[in-house]
Write an enzyme that holds these catalytic residues in place. Structure first.
Site, PDB file in Angstrom:
ATOM      1  N   ASN A  70       0.883  -1.171   0.000  1.00 34.34           N
ATOM      2  CA  ASN A  70       0.000   0.000   0.000  1.00 34.34           C
ATOM      3  C   ASN A  70       0.917   1.216   0.000  1.00 34.34           C
ATOM      4  O   ASN A  70       1.515   1.536   1.018  1.00 34.34           O
ATOM      5  CB  ASN A  70      -0.895  -0.023   1.248  1.00 34.34           C
ATOM      6  N   TRP A  71       1.002   1.851  -1.158  1.00 36.36           N
ATOM      7  CA  TRP A  71       1.946   2.969  -1.284  1.00 36.36           C
ATOM      8  C   TRP A  71       1.435   4.245  -0.632  1.00 36.36           C
ATOM      9  O   TRP A  71       2.166   5.233  -0.553  1.00 36.36           O
ATOM     10  CB  TRP A  71       2.257   3.219  -2.764  1.00 36.36           C
ATOM     11  N   LYS A  72       0.157   4.250  -0.233  1.00 35.23           N
ATOM     12  CA  LYS A  72      -0.440   5.457   0.371  1.00 35.23           C
ATOM     13  C   LYS A  72      -0.203   6.656  -0.567  1.00 35.23           C
ATOM     14  O   LYS A  72      -0.211   6.475  -1.783  1.00 35.23           O
ATOM     15  CB  LYS A  72       0.099   5.669   1.780  1.00 35.23           C
ATOM     16  N   HIS A  91      -9.421   1.496   4.859  1.00 36.84           N
ATOM     17  CA  HIS A  91      -8.145   1.616   5.577  1.00 36.84           C
ATOM     18  C   HIS A  91      -8.338   2.529   6.791  1.00 36.84           C
ATOM     19  O   HIS A  91      -9.091   3.504   6.725  1.00 36.84           O
ATOM     20  CB  HIS A  91      -7.064   2.175   4.639  1.00 36.84           C
ATOM     21  N   GLU A 107      -6.610   4.825   7.958  1.00 33.83           N
ATOM     22  CA  GLU A 107      -6.327   6.253   7.704  1.00 33.83           C
ATOM     23  C   GLU A 107      -7.534   6.931   7.072  1.00 33.83           C
ATOM     24  O   GLU A 107      -7.803   8.106   7.323  1.00 33.83           O
ATOM     25  CB  GLU A 107      -5.076   6.392   6.819  1.00 33.83           C
ATOM     26  N   GLU A 144      -5.254  -4.775  10.511  1.00 31.97           N
ATOM     27  CA  GLU A 144      -4.219  -3.764  10.735  1.00 31.97           C
ATOM     28  C   GLU A 144      -4.499  -3.022  12.041  1.00 31.97           C
ATOM     29  O   GLU A 144      -5.295  -2.076  12.055  1.00 31.97           O
ATOM     30  CB  GLU A 144      -4.211  -2.758   9.576  1.00 31.97           C
ATOM     31  N   GLY A 174       2.834   2.313  10.797  1.00 29.97           N
ATOM     32  CA  GLY A 174       3.807   3.385  10.640  1.00 29.97           C
ATOM     33  C   GLY A 174       4.522   3.759  11.929  1.00 29.97           C
ATOM     34  O   GLY A 174       5.190   4.784  11.997  1.00 29.97           O
ATOM     35  N   SER A 199       3.703  -2.153  10.220  1.00 28.75           N
ATOM     36  CA  SER A 199       5.156  -2.256  10.400  1.00 28.75           C
ATOM     37  C   SER A 199       5.730  -3.615   9.984  1.00 28.75           C
ATOM     38  O   SER A 199       6.671  -4.110  10.607  1.00 28.75           O
ATOM     39  CB  SER A 199       5.545  -1.924  11.847  1.00 28.75           C
ATOM     40  N   GLY A 203       2.964  -1.077   4.174  1.00 31.96           N
ATOM     41  CA  GLY A 203       3.071   0.340   3.849  1.00 31.96           C
ATOM     42  C   GLY A 203       4.504   0.716   3.522  1.00 31.96           C
ATOM     43  O   GLY A 203       5.028   0.425   2.446  1.00 31.96           O
ATOM     44  N   GLY A 204       5.186   1.338   4.492  1.00 27.11           N
ATOM     45  CA  GLY A 204       6.536   1.863   4.296  1.00 27.11           C
ATOM     46  C   GLY A 204       7.501   0.913   3.602  1.00 27.11           C
ATOM     47  O   GLY A 204       8.228   1.316   2.683  1.00 27.11           O
TER      48      GLY A 204
END
Ligand code: 13P
Length: 251
Positions: free
Chosen positions: A9-11, A94, A96, A166, A172, A212, A233-234
């Site tokens: 997930n590149w956000k 998600h 966010e 999640e 993150g 993470s 993510g990251g």
């Protein structure tokens, strides 16, 4: 045996040039992998990602969609639009989006239904906050989300759904749920699906963990009984690291 599904997930990251380069570099590294590999990119990268991923085993997803097909919804993108350009997956709900954009279980439910109507495969995100975990309410929170988000879906639809657990406090932050916590919640979710749709569907549904995930913790996670992959993510923004996570799946 359920297949492993590894999704990035590149956000709100990556421009078209970087997207094309990423996919070109990843393609030869993962071409013989059995796992399903998905990258969920920003809307502005979708076209470039789809072009670059043609004739590869990398699948492309979006990160959100609207439930209506078309109309006066300035700034929104519909499932029909995603399908028309060849998108296969879409992240729905998600944390966010729930946190910053007022996404509710009701809107999540409408979006999942619209995704299926457009033959897109939704990746539904669920998970508890830190306060909820500290109050030991995580099972109740997550099973309530599942019940509300899947309301009115058919068994066939649910068997094509991916659920990503999640925990919000692990996103993150560098804090990962322990492998045991992640597997326990995957089991709890599977039991809930069994209650709602029967054991057969529960045995088939893909349940990912997200929060993470990196190459140093992915192997152990993928060896558990009920975690079928990850939503990353990251660590999905660097080809080497994302590839190492994919490599950590035992084939
Ligand atoms: P991180 O892997 O950066 O913690 O993000 C997880 C996530 O939100 C994936 O959807």
């Amino acid at each position: 045996m359920r297949r492993k599904v590894i999704a990035g997930n590149w956000k709100m990251n990556m421009l078209p040039d970087a997207t094309i380069k990423f996919i070109e570099e990843l393609t030869p590294l993962v071409k013989d992998k059995q796992s399903e590999i998905i990258i969920c990119v920003p809307y502005t990268d979708l076209f470039y990602a789809l072009m670059s991923a043609q004739n590869t085993n990398i699948k492309i997803g979006a990160q959100n969609m609207h439930w209506e097909e078309s109309g006066a919804y300035t700034g929104e993108v519909s499932g029909q639009m995603l399908k028309a350009i060849g998108v296969e997956y879409v992240i729905i709900g998600h944390s966010e989006r729930r946190q910053y954009f007022n996404e509710t279980d009701e809107s999540v439910n409408k979006k999942i239904k619209a995704a299926f109507e457009n033959k897109l495969k939704p990746i539904l995100c669920v998970g508890e906050s830190l306060e909820q975990r500290e109050a030991k309410k995580q099972d109740e929170v997550v099973t309530n989300q599942i019940k509300a988000d899947l309301d009115g879906l058919t068994s066939e639809q649910v068997s094509n759904l991916i659920i990503a657990y999640e925990p919000i406090w692990a996103i993150g932050t560098g804090k990962t749920a322990t492998t045991e916590d992640a597997n326990n919640m995957a089991k709890t979710i599977r039991n809930k699906i069994s209650d709602l749709y029967g054991q057969n569907i529960a045995d088939k549904i893909i349940i990912q963990y997200g929060g993470s995930v990196k190459s140093s913790n992915s192997k152990e996670l993928f060896e558990t009984s009920d975690v079928d992959g990850a939503l990353i993510g990251g660590a999905s923004l660097k080809v080497d690291e994302f590839d190492k996570i994919i490599e950590s799946v035992k084939e």
